[in-house]
Scaffold this active site. Structure first.
Site, mmCIF file in Angstrom:
data_model
loop_
_atom_site.group_PDB
_atom_site.id
_atom_site.type_symbol
_atom_site.label_atom_id
_atom_site.label_comp_id
_atom_site.label_asym_id
_atom_site.label_seq_id
_atom_site.Cartn_x
_atom_site.Cartn_y
_atom_site.Cartn_z
ATOM 1 N N CYS A 85 32.660 36.653 35.594
ATOM 2 C CA CYS A 85 33.491 36.241 36.735
ATOM 3 C C CYS A 85 33.165 37.093 37.952
ATOM 4 O O CYS A 85 32.739 38.245 37.818
ATOM 5 C CB CYS A 85 34.974 36.376 36.378
ATOM 6 S SG CYS A 85 36.040 35.680 37.651
ATOM 7 N N CYS A 89 40.619 40.313 38.586
ATOM 8 C CA CYS A 89 42.085 40.296 38.434
ATOM 9 C C CYS A 89 42.500 41.338 37.382
ATOM 10 O O CYS A 89 41.930 41.371 36.283
ATOM 11 C CB CYS A 89 42.564 38.922 37.995
ATOM 12 S SG CYS A 89 41.950 37.623 39.087
ATOM 13 N N CYS A 92 43.526 40.006 33.887
ATOM 14 C CA CYS A 92 42.651 38.980 33.287
ATOM 15 C C CYS A 92 42.728 39.042 31.755
ATOM 16 O O CYS A 92 42.573 40.112 31.167
ATOM 17 C CB CYS A 92 41.215 39.211 33.737
ATOM 18 S SG CYS A 92 40.073 38.003 33.057
HETATM 19 S S1 SF4 Z 1 41.736 35.949 35.745
HETATM 20 FE FE1 SF4 Z 1 39.778 36.757 35.007
HETATM 21 S S2 SF4 Z 1 38.494 34.960 34.850
HETATM 22 FE FE2 SF4 Z 1 40.222 34.369 36.119
HETATM 23 S S3 SF4 Z 1 39.541 34.745 38.205
HETATM 24 FE FE3 SF4 Z 1 40.559 36.599 37.531
HETATM 25 S S4 SF4 Z 1 38.934 37.921 36.723
HETATM 26 FE FE4 SF4 Z 1 38.145 35.839 36.860
#
Ligand code: SF4
Length: 363
Positions: A85, A89, A92
């Site tokens: 990614c 986040c 995540c």
């Molecule tokens: S939650 Fe994880 S997979 Fe989804 S955008 Fe954020 S970092 Fe990327």
């Protein structure tokens, strides 16, 4: 002399009885041996019978258990085909633990197997699904699922940052629903969460994607994770203006090995909110008719998750424990280990009008 007479008599009696007594003694000895062998044989036989009885009971129990476990049909599958990614986040729960992406021909074989096992809906997710091959890899899977497998519903969950207009032109026709993750309409909060990349505005991009979905007739959905940094926010106005078909509101979830624990790539503990805080957020947004809430309890086992190796991930123990790959052992064998709670899936409204043909949208 009278004194010695009884002794003489006793001596004679003993010598007279010696032979029969010794015969009797040796017979008793043999009798004891025989009795011991008989008892031993009887005990061995009884133990054997008890063992056989237990085995028979166990196998009946096992058969009954197997009868109790209904075969799970993979009606709706979430295929996290990449873990890579471009966002970071903090909560995540499907992190970049591998960079593996399966060759497309193998993926198609797995998708066909799922279709034959009863799959009606597939959701492509990640990581960021538009990352491999700049979205072309995803586009080819979407097209295959709609055109060749004729699945009623094909959807994607993305952070939206890498989607180009050309993708809609090439593949929009084959896509039913596009869900974009957005946790806040305040860019500072998005930056705190890790949803964003440099100066690119997540919210502006969201609005652009909303318009492209209209232009290319793809149903638009928003996913939000409610956490420590956005739990006080009032999103009523912005969500109503964007008018998604569904606004999925998740309570931030801890998954051992993904966003918590020693091996995890994230530490999501500081994002966690209580059930009461989540309820207060929902109460604040009760007038948004498309809101679909998902508490931790509803979320945990109600998704059938397939990872980048096409293994079902079981979240029952608060981790993501993988089954064997469906490509190696088949769907029926792998799905037994998925931990999927079909009742909770139905209770959380997992089956809905998921085909854009049925949604009858006023684009
Ligand atoms: S939650 Fe994880 S997979 Fe989804 S955008 Fe954020 S970092 Fe990327």
């Amino acid at each position: 002399m009278w004194v010695f007479m009884p002794l003489t008599f006793a001596g004679k009696l003993i010598s007279f009885l010696r032979q029969p007594l010794s015969f009797l003694w040796s017979s008793l000895d043999s009798l004891c041996l025989w009795l011991r062998i008989t008892f031993w044989l009887a005990r061995t036989k009884r133990d054997q019978l008890q063992q056989d009885k237990k085995k028979a009971e166990d196998s009946i129990e096992e058969e009954e258990e197997n009868l109790d476990v209904p075969t799970i049909i993979p009606i709706s599958v979430n295929y996290h085909f990449t873990r890579q990614c471009n966002y970071k986040c903090g909560f995540c729960f499907h992190t970049a633990k591998t960079s593996f992406v399966m060759p497309l021909e193998e993926v198609k074989r797995g998708l066909l197997m799922l279709k034959e096992a009863g799959m009606e809906k597939i959701n492509f997710s990640g990581g960021e699904p538009f990352l491999p091959d700049r979205g072309d890899y995803l586009g080819k899977m979407v097209k295959f699922c709609k055109e060749e497998l004729c699945l009623p519903s094909v959807s994607i969950v993305s952070n939206g940052s890498l989607i180009r207009k050309k993708w809609f032109k090439d593949y929009g026709n084959y896509l039913d629903i596009l869900a974009i993750s957005c946790d806040s309409f305040n860019e500072d909060v998005n930056a705190l969460i890790g949803r964003g990349q440099g100066k690119k505005g997540h919210v502006e991009n969201l609005k652009k994607l909303r318009q492209w979905c209209r232009d290319y007739r793809v149903a638009f959905k928003i996913n939000s994770v409610i956490n420590r940094f956005n739990v006080e926010e009032d999103m009523n106005e912005q969500i109503k203006a964007l008018n998604p078909i569904r606004w999925k509101v998740f309570q931030c979830l801890i998954i051992e090995g993904e966003n918590a624990g020693e091996d995890a790539l994230r530490e999501a503990e500081r994002f966690v909110i209580s059930d009461d805080e989540f309820e207060t957020f929902l109460e604040r947004h009760k007038d948004v008719s498309c809101l679909v809430p998902e508490s931790n309890k509803k979320m945990k086992d109600s998704y059938l998750i397939l990872d980048e190796y096409m293994r079902f991930l079981n979240c029952q123990n608060g981790r993501k424990d993988p089954s064997k790959s469906i490509l190696d052992v088949g769907i029926e064998e792998a799905i037994k280990f998925s931990g999927f709670d079909e009742k909770m899936f139905l209770r959380r409204g997992g089956k809905y009008k998921w085909s854009k043909a049925d949604l009858k949208l006023d684009w």
